[in-house]
Design an enzyme around this catalytic site. Structure first.
Site, short mmCIF file in Angstrom:
data_model
loop_
_atom_site.label_atom_id
_atom_site.label_comp_id
_atom_site.label_asym_id
_atom_site.label_seq_id
_atom_site.Cartn_x
_atom_site.Cartn_y
_atom_site.Cartn_z
N LYS A 195 0.86 -1.18 0.00
CA LYS A 195 0.00 0.00 0.00
C LYS A 195 0.90 1.23 0.00
O LYS A 195 1.72 1.41 0.90
CB LYS A 195 -0.89 -0.02 1.24
CG LYS A 195 -1.77 1.21 1.34
CD LYS A 195 -2.77 1.07 2.46
CE LYS A 195 -3.55 2.35 2.65
NZ LYS A 195 -4.50 2.25 3.76
N LYS A 248 -2.33 -1.47 -3.82
CA LYS A 248 -3.19 -0.29 -3.73
C LYS A 248 -2.36 0.96 -3.80
O LYS A 248 -1.35 1.03 -3.08
CB LYS A 248 -3.90 -0.37 -2.37
CG LYS A 248 -4.78 0.79 -2.07
CD LYS A 248 -5.37 0.59 -0.72
CE LYS A 248 -6.10 1.86 -0.34
NZ LYS A 248 -6.51 1.85 1.02
#
Ligand code: PBG
Length: 328
Positions: A195, A248
């Site tokens: 992330k 992400k």
């Protein structure tokens, strides 16, 4: 063989040929729809920077679940906005917290819908960071204990899978350990393994009211410049017991999705985040692009890069398009 003997256009000359040689397909089975749950009753509050996305109260969930299921979207990812925030994010793991109530409601009203919960503290802390602060820092080891408690409370409420998004070190192992000790060894962990500290989360932070009140998330989320570090992060999560690896954001990180797909044998998920959604919606509203076609092209690009699962605010819209059969 080269031109003029070989002509790639031969296999593009009609829709049947094109469908026959299509390498990548999108299916509603692969889509996960994120939901923001608000306190109160009869709340359906559109997020201004995310047209078409509403924040809803628990009593609205049955209706939402029905709509998802009727479109063939069989999985949701829950984010909660608690009544009260505090320094330790304790609202994240209380028995009758917003997510715990939402999970119970969904499991009662639509048992076949797969309920995934985001496990993080940023919506629950008054300072907006993803962990508790000790001294001037987001304290890793104290935070992972709270995250594990949170994941356990979600499992106890009936969640089918937990998805830690905090980016603390060691949290997958901690969560796995606590789930297993409490007889939840069948609950998988979809880890936000990679992330990035991204500016594409802007609209989400409005929706989830979790903008950090000071500093930023760069001491725990990853530097967008790094890809080898993504492999290290993913390796750690695999070793700690993750079942699904998530990348992400998605579109700016297609290379990372591809690398994870090539290097690991676990399913890969891509989170097409709020800013990525908002950009398409905004340009479409201005009439500068065809929003539906750009949505489809974007989501297929995630599949082509290697995503098995796509978490997207477009899930219902894409499912509608697939159902109508009017996709390319
Ligand atoms: C919470 C969390 C965030 C997102 C998912 N989980 C925000 C953040 O890390 O700041 C972003 C999702 C999106 O932008 O759609 N940690």
């Amino acid at each position: 063989m080269v031109f003029p003997e070989y002509r790639p256009r031969r296999l593009r000359q009609n829709a049947t040929f094109r469908a026959m040689i299509k390498e990548t397909r999108l299916s509603t089975d692969q889509l996960v729809y994120p939901l923001f749950i608000m306190p109160g009753k009869n709340v359906r509050d559109e997020v201004p920077s995310m047209p078409g996305v509403v924040r809803i109260s628990v009593d609205q969930l049955a209706r939402e679940a029905k709509e998802c299921i009727s479109l063939g979207v069989n999985a949701v990812l829950l984010f909660g906005l608690p009544e009260n925030k505090d320094a330790m994010g304790s609202g994240a793991h209380v028995k009758d917290g917003i997510i715990q109530r939402a999970v119970k409601e969904l499991k009662n009203r639509a048992p076949q819908l797969l309920v995934i919960t985001d496990v993080c503290l940023c919506e629950y802390t008054d300072h907006g960071h993803c962990g508790c602060i000790i001294g001037n820092e987001v304290d890793n080891d104290a935070t992972i204990e709270i995250l594990a408690k949170t994941a356990l409370s979600h499992a106890q409420a009936g969640a089918d899978m937990v998805a830690p998004s905090d980016m603390m070190d060691g949290r997958v192992a901690e969560i796995r350990g606590v789930l297993d000790e409490n007889n939840f060894d069948s609950i998988p962990i979809m880890s936000y393994a990679v992330k990035y500290a991204s500016s594409f989360y802007g609209p989400f932070r409005d929706a989830a009211e979790c903008t950090p009140q000071f500093g930023d998330r760069k001491s725990y989320q990853m530097d967008p410049a790094n890809s080898r570090e993504a492999l290290r992060e993913a390796t750690l999560d695999v070793d700690e017991g993750a079942d699904i690896l998530m990348v992400k954001p998605a579109v700016a990180y297609l290379d990372i999705i591809k690398q994870l797909k090539d290097e690991f044998d676990l399913p890969v998920a891509a989170y097409h985040v709020s800013g990525e959604y908002a950009m398409i919606k905004a340009a479409a509203e201005k009439g500068w692009i065809d929003g539906e076609k750009v949505m489809e092209e974007t989501l297929i690009s995630l599949r082509r890069a290697g995503a098995d699962i796509i978490i997207t605010y477009f899930a219902k819209e894409m499912a509608g398009l697939l159902r109508r059969g009017s996709h390319c």
